[in-house]
Every structure is written in structure tokens, then in C-alpha cells.
Design an enzyme around this catalytic site. Structure first.
Site, mmCIF file in Angstrom:
data_model
loop_
_atom_site.group_PDB
_atom_site.id
_atom_site.type_symbol
_atom_site.label_atom_id
_atom_site.label_comp_id
_atom_site.label_asym_id
_atom_site.label_seq_id
_atom_site.Cartn_x
_atom_site.Cartn_y
_atom_site.Cartn_z
ATOM 1 C CG ASP A 1 42.657 -17.516 4.090
ATOM 2 O OD1 ASP A 1 41.654 -18.219 4.230
ATOM 3 O OD2 ASP A 1 43.153 -17.266 2.984
ATOM 4 C CD GLU B 1 47.199 -17.695 -1.004
ATOM 5 O OE1 GLU B 1 47.547 -17.601 0.207
ATOM 6 O OE2 GLU B 1 46.249 -18.414 -1.399
#
Length: 280
Positions: free
Chosen positions: A164, A107
């Protein structure tokens, strides 16, 4: 005395019936094995660092193996690589599904996008943060021998549902670092010139080629919303300046080269010492 002898005899009998001490010989190692980790998946958080850390480490039912802060650029390990993190959700690539079970998730702290009157605007990534992601990715790939075509974005494995790491993520830097293959620019230029003079292939062709790469793609022969989202996801990686989802000449050229033997080129990774000397 007789009672004591009976007690000792009973204890001896129980000891004899107990399981023996387990002894494992680990001197023989099979050659027929590999890492359970087959994929590396990159995400952005949509939250600032403090909120990202809280969500990924508390009761939010989502996690990742690593979190990369933007300022200062710093890497945090949140889940051991031997354990499964909950980062991919409903996901697939090729014939593989449920990628939480076979992937490592990174992340990256980044606000994602905002919708403005001029359209969707994605936030850039600081170069120092990308340098950390690159260094971390190199180590993970080396540890688990992850194939170059299995270094993916969250949107690759869940097109439409996820965006993303978005079009601002510099996938070309991953190619230049020798981590992923990239379409041969010379071949793309030739194919694009051809498609600008003739009709681009039909939607069946696009759907088949995208599925060949690994994208979960409808095979309906209809240019529906789901197909446009897959095309847009492909464009975000290889042509991030225009990810409209349109089946245009440049996208057709990129897609043909990407699915043709010899069309995807791999650069040799730079030596470790030169990587260490390269500026951020």
C-alpha cells in the site's frame, strides 16, 4: 492546650518541609528545535469504512492518526498528532528506523488488490477521496515542516512486506500539487533512449541507487526476490503502468534521474485561493 500547640507546630514543620510550588518561566524559546514528526506515511486499509474504523480504534493493536473515508469523502482524526500511532510496523527509510516514532500515518479506505486469473488487480481511488488526502497532507506538511522526500507510502518503508497504497495511488498528483519531487521527464526520455541502445546497468548499480534514495535494499550484487520487490515498489510510484520489478531501460532511466542532482523537480504549490476554487 499543650497538645494543640504541639499539633500546630508539627503541621507547620511538615508544611515547611513540603516541596515548593513549581514555577516554570516559558519566556525564553530555543531556536534549536524542530517537530518530532519527520515523515508522512500513506496507507490503504484493505477493509471497508466500518471495519477500518473498528480495527483502527479498538483492540486490534493498529492505529493511524487519520482515516479518510471514500464515500462520502471525509477525514477522521483518530490519534492526536502529538502521540504515536501504530501504523508503520517494522520500517525504515535511509538511516531512520521504527518510523512509528517519527511519523504521521494516514489510512485511506480502499480494498487494495484481488488476485485474478489475469494477475493482481488493484482498486482505484475516487478523486474526491484523493482531494481530501491532498488537502490533509498539505496541512500536516505545513505544520511539521516535513521534507518533500519524506512523504512516503507504506510500501516505500517496508518493500515486499507491504504494497500500500499501491500502483493506483496517484503520486503524480502529489507532485503536481508541489508536495513531492518528480523525475524530470525530459532527462528521463534522453536516458531511456540511451539504455534502449546499450545494456542497462547491472544489479549492483540498481541496488546502490535504490539505497541512495532511501529504500532498504540488499547490497548483495544478486538480483534476488528482495531486490525485485524494491524495484517493483519504485516502479509503483514512478511508473505504475508496469511494476513487474524488471530492471529495464525505462526503470534505469527513472532511477538515474531520481538520483542525479537536478533530476528531481519540485513544482511550486498553487496559491490557497486557487486550490479552493479547483474542481474535485
Amino acid at each position: 492546650m499543650k497538645t494543640k500547640l504541639l499539633t500546630l507546630a508539627a503541621a507547620a514543620l511538615l508544611a515547611a518541609c513540603a516541596s515548593p510550588t513549581l514555577q516554570i518561566d516559558r519566556t525564553h524559546v530555543s531556536q534549536n528545535q524542530d517537530s518530532r514528526v519527520q515523515f508522512l506515511v500513506l496507507h490503504y486499509t484493505v477493509l471497508d469504512f466500518e471495519k477500518s474504523m473498528k480495527v483502527l480504534t479498538t483492540g486490534g493493536k493498529v492505529s493511524a492518526h487519520y482515516l479518510v473515508e471514500e464515500n462520502p469523502a471525509r477525514v477522521y482524526q483518530l490519534v492526536d498528532e502529538n502521540n504515536r500511532a501504530w501504523h508503520a510496523g517494522v520500517s525504515s527509510w535511509g538511516t531512520a528506523t521504527n518510523l512509528n516514532s517519527s511519523s504521521i500515518g494516514i489510512e485511506i479506505v480502499n480494498p487494495g488488490f484481488t488476485d485474478s486469473p489475469l494477475g493482481r488487480v488493484y482498486a482505484p481511488y475516487p478523486q474526491a477521496q484523493i482531494d481530501q488526502v491532498l488537502a490533509l497532507s498539505r496541512q500536516i506538511v505545513a505544520r511539521h515542516h516535513i521534507r518533500s522526500d519524506r512523504i512516503l507510502g507504506h510500501n516505500d518503508i517496508a518493500p515486499g512486506r507491504k504494497q500500500d497504497p499501491g500502483p493506483m495511488f496517484p503520486w503524480k498528483q502529489f507532485a503536481d500539487a508541489g508536495l513531492i519531487p518528480w523525475p524530470d521527464a525530459a532527462q528521463v526520455q534522453i536516458k531511456q533512449a540511451i539504455y534502449q541502445l546499450a545494456p542497462v546497468p547491472d544489479v549492483n548499480w540498481f541496488q546502490q541507487r535504490l539505497a541512495q534514495i532511501g529504500y532498504q535494499t540488499p547490497r548483495t550484487g544478486v538480483f534476488d526476490v528482495a531486490t525485485r520487490e524494491v524495484v517493483s515498489t519504485f516502479q509503483m510510484k514512478y511508473r505504475p503502468t508496469n511494476y513487474s520489478g524488471d530492471m529495464d531501460a525505462e526503470t534505469a532511466a527513472l532511477l538515474e534521474v531520481a538520483t542525479t542532482p537536478g533530476g528531481m523537480l519540485m513544482k511550486q504549490p498553487a496559491p490557497a485561493d486557487s486550490q479552493a476554487r479547483s474542481p474535485n
